[in-house]
Design a protein around this motif. Structure first.
Motif, PDB file in Angstrom:
ATOM      1  N   ALA A 117       0.852  -1.221   0.104  1.00  0.00           N
ATOM      2  CA  ALA A 117       0.415   0.317   0.334  1.00  0.00           C
ATOM      3  C   ALA A 117       0.941   1.297   0.217  1.00  0.00           C
ATOM      4  N   PHE A 118       1.148   2.342  -0.981  1.00  0.00           N
ATOM      5  CA  PHE A 118       0.959   3.456  -0.875  1.00  0.00           C
ATOM      6  C   PHE A 118       0.659   4.381   0.186  1.00  0.00           C
ATOM      7  N   VAL A 119       1.552   4.964   1.053  1.00  0.00           N
ATOM      8  CA  VAL A 119       0.448   6.039   1.644  1.00  0.00           C
ATOM      9  C   VAL A 119       0.700   7.296   2.001  1.00  0.00           C
ATOM     10  N   VAL A 120      -0.031   8.151   1.992  1.00  0.00           N
ATOM     11  CA  VAL A 120      -0.208   9.557   1.724  1.00  0.00           C
ATOM     12  C   VAL A 120       0.295  10.135   3.628  1.00  0.00           C
ATOM     13  N   THR A 121       1.035  10.480   4.074  1.00  0.00           N
ATOM     14  CA  THR A 121       1.102  10.393   5.043  1.00  0.00           C
ATOM     15  C   THR A 121       0.473  11.482   6.102  1.00  0.00           C
ATOM     16  N   GLY A 122       0.414  12.507   4.935  1.00  0.00           N
ATOM     17  CA  GLY A 122       0.147  13.810   6.143  1.00  0.00           C
ATOM     18  C   GLY A 122      -1.097  13.933   5.862  1.00  0.00           C
ATOM     19  N   SER A 166       5.861   4.653  -0.292  1.00  0.00           N
ATOM     20  CA  SER A 166       5.061   6.734  -0.051  1.00  0.00           C
ATOM     21  C   SER A 166       4.251   6.062  -1.194  1.00  0.00           C
ATOM     22  N   HIS A 167       3.733   7.497  -0.550  1.00  0.00           N
ATOM     23  CA  HIS A 167       2.968   7.964  -1.925  1.00  0.00           C
ATOM     24  C   HIS A 167       2.746   9.937  -1.846  1.00  0.00           C
ATOM     25  N   THR A 168       3.516  10.276  -1.012  1.00  0.00           N
ATOM     26  CA  THR A 168       4.229  11.228  -0.826  1.00  0.00           C
ATOM     27  C   THR A 168       3.875  11.974   0.100  1.00  0.00           C
ATOM     28  N   GLU A 286      12.878  27.381  -4.183  1.00  0.00           N
ATOM     29  CA  GLU A 286      11.065  27.265  -3.063  1.00  0.00           C
ATOM     30  C   GLU A 286      10.438  26.210  -3.680  1.00  0.00           C
ATOM     31  N   LEU A 287      10.291  25.808  -5.008  1.00  0.00           N
ATOM     32  CA  LEU A 287       9.269  24.857  -5.497  1.00  0.00           C
ATOM     33  C   LEU A 287      10.238  23.376  -5.600  1.00  0.00           C
ATOM     34  N   VAL A 291       9.482  20.079  -3.045  1.00  0.00           N
ATOM     35  CA  VAL A 291       9.157  18.658  -3.470  1.00  0.00           C
ATOM     36  C   VAL A 291      10.179  18.251  -2.443  1.00  0.00           C
ATOM     37  N   ARG A 292      11.142  18.719  -2.002  1.00  0.00           N
ATOM     38  CA  ARG A 292      11.152  17.304  -1.217  1.00  0.00           C
ATOM     39  C   ARG A 292      11.069  17.319   0.175  1.00  0.00           C
ATOM     40  N   GLU A 293      10.482  18.544   1.105  1.00  0.00           N
ATOM     41  CA  GLU A 293       9.465  18.982   1.715  1.00  0.00           C
ATOM     42  C   GLU A 293       8.819  17.694   1.680  1.00  0.00           C
ATOM     43  N   GLU A 294       7.655  17.490   0.735  1.00  0.00           N
ATOM     44  CA  GLU A 294       6.648  16.321   0.511  1.00  0.00           C
ATOM     45  C   GLU A 294       7.285  15.177  -0.161  1.00  0.00           C
ATOM     46  N   LEU A 295       8.536  14.386  -0.532  1.00  0.00           N
ATOM     47  CA  LEU A 295       9.229  13.900  -0.521  1.00  0.00           C
ATOM     48  C   LEU A 295      10.041  13.066   0.845  1.00  0.00           C
ATOM     49  N   GLY A 296      10.575  14.092   0.953  1.00  0.00           N
ATOM     50  CA  GLY A 296      11.230  13.179   2.511  1.00  0.00           C
ATOM     51  C   GLY A 296      10.280  13.164   3.812  1.00  0.00           C
ATOM     52  N   ARG A 297       9.274  13.929   3.743  1.00  0.00           N
ATOM     53  CA  ARG A 297       8.601  13.482   4.818  1.00  0.00           C
ATOM     54  C   ARG A 297       7.748  12.678   5.014  1.00  0.00           C
ATOM     55  N   ALA A 298       7.455  11.477   3.528  1.00  0.00           N
ATOM     56  CA  ALA A 298       6.280  10.693   3.509  1.00  0.00           C
ATOM     57  C   ALA A 298       7.812   9.650   3.958  1.00  0.00           C
TER      58      ALA A 298
END
Length: 409
Positions: A117-122, A166-168, A286-287, A291-298
């Motif tokens: 399963a791919f999770v959208v953690t946020g 991860s699903h971001t 900034e972009l 992107v890194r925040e969405e990928l790294g946090r997940a």
């Protein structure tokens, strides 16, 4: 092809990906090789993608796999020697919707199969009675789009039947052009989990101020974060002048007036003339930071909660820009899951990542074996579902209060 491109931009991203997926599956010839049992693109086993699980159909699919001697792999096993064996498949579940826990998980245990399963953690909802503002927004959505909780996912992971990747972090759309496409209406809110059908700017306003405060907010042309190299910034004053018209008009009652679209469009045009620097662009740094925040946090949150490596990324809306491959690699991912697009590629290792194609679960029973269905029958089922999604998309466009697209500047 140009007609197709113009037409597809009228369709919301969540439905556009289904149309693109069918196009790439047919263009690549994947459907022929899948049905014949021949060597598949990229040397990978078939991977099938589920969203909301229909219990009766899923039981029939698992029974078909079991009767014909198929084995299932988790995506972390796709690089192992087992993946090269005949009659191996992978079952993946995007978003980790509640039907994964209620319907899919019991059937996987019954048949002795595994899945990912791919999770959208946020967007994972909080425990009942203890939801923060962010978690309350995560709990929005039609019943079929509701997501599993962390305790439910942890219970499934503990059995070894399902692994989580991860699903971001937030499954983000960002506005990319100052082209007005609609306004936030009561009917547009809560349609998808965590309002993921709305751009991030609007979702953050909902979390910060609540749903009532964003009614009437303008919405501009958007794209998935990982598929774009630009991000529009909208002046809060421009948004505020539009939402103020709705607030003074009675909030939700404002939209009971048959002429509300014209009134709100006129208010928007007045606001656009009065607000200096109504639009700006996020810088490249900034972009990339977003992107890194969405990928790294997940990835970090999943590894912390599940205690297992997370190296597979499932792309929201099945799409991404090559410009973000480096960020994916830097954030620790080694494999990227698309729709059918990579089936037509020659290089499945671009950017130091393994690019994996997946097909909609309706095509599972076109695999060789007793009880298989023809590709024509699978396509008929898929087109019926795509037609239903198109009709739903049209209704949701009306719910968003879409206007005829025009340049905002």
């Amino acid at each position: 092809m140009d007609v197709y491109r113009r037409w597809r931009h009228r369709v919301a991203w969540m439905y556009r990906k289904n149309l693109d997926d069918l196009y790439w599956m047919l263009r690549s010839g994947l459907w022929r090789r899948l049905q014949s049992g021949g060597i598949l693109p990229g040397g990978q086993p078939p991977i099938f993608v589920f969203h909301t699980v229909k219990a009766d159909r899923f039981r029939d699919q698992l029974a078909f796999l079991a009767a014909n001697g198929y084995k299932t792999l988790r995506v972390s096993e796709l690089s192992s020697p087992a993946a090269a064996a005949e009659r191996c498949v992978a079952l993946t579940f995007d978003d980790a919707r509640r039907s994964l826990f209620d319907s899919a998980f019991p059937l996987l245990r019954e048949f002795g199969f595994q899945a990912t399963a791919f999770v959208v953690t946020g967007c994972v909802p909080g425990e009942a009675g203890h939801a923060s503002g962010h978690e309350r927004e995560a709990e929005t959505g039609l019943p079929e789009t509701r997501l599993c909780t962390w305790p439910e996912m942890e219970a499934m992971a503990a059995t070894g039947r399902i692994e989580f990747q991860s699903h971001t972090h937030r499954h983000v759309l960002v506005e990319t052009e100052p082209v007005l496409v609609g306004f936030v209406t009561p009917a547009a809110l809560g349609r998808e989990f965590a309002n993921t059908h709305l751009p991030l700017r609007v979702r953050e306003l909902i979390t910060e101020r609540g749903e009532e405060a964003v009614l009437g907010a303008p919405v501009f042309l958007s794209a998935p974060l990982l598929a774009t190299d630009r991000c529009l910034r909208v002046s809060p004053k421009l948004t505020g002048l539009c939402t103020e018209v709705v607030r003074r008009g009675g909030g939700r009652r404002f939209f009971e007036d048959p002429g509300w679209r014209n009134r709100l469009r006129e208010a928007y045009e007045r606001a656009l003339r009065s607000v200096r620097d109504a639009f700006d662009w996020a810088t490249a740094d900034e972009l990339q930071g977003l992107v890194r925040e969405e990928l790294g946090r997940a990835r970090a949150e999943l590894e912390a909660r599940m205690g297992q490596p997370v190296q597979h990324l499932c792309l929201p809306w099945f799409t991404a820009s090559r410009r973000h491959f480096g960020a994916m690699r830097q954030c620790g991912y080694r494999a990227v899951h698309w729709g059918a697009q990579p089936a037509s590629w020659r290089n499945h290792q671009e950017g130091g990542l393994r690019h994996l194609w997946r097909l909609d679960e309706v095509f599972l029973r076109t695999l060789p074996g007793e009880g298989s269905i023809s590709m024509g029958e699978a396509l008929r089922i898929r087109f019926r579902e795509a037609t239903r999604l198109w009709r739903e998309s049209s209704r949701r466009q009306g719910a968003l209060g879409r206007t005829a697209s025009s340049n905002a500047k």
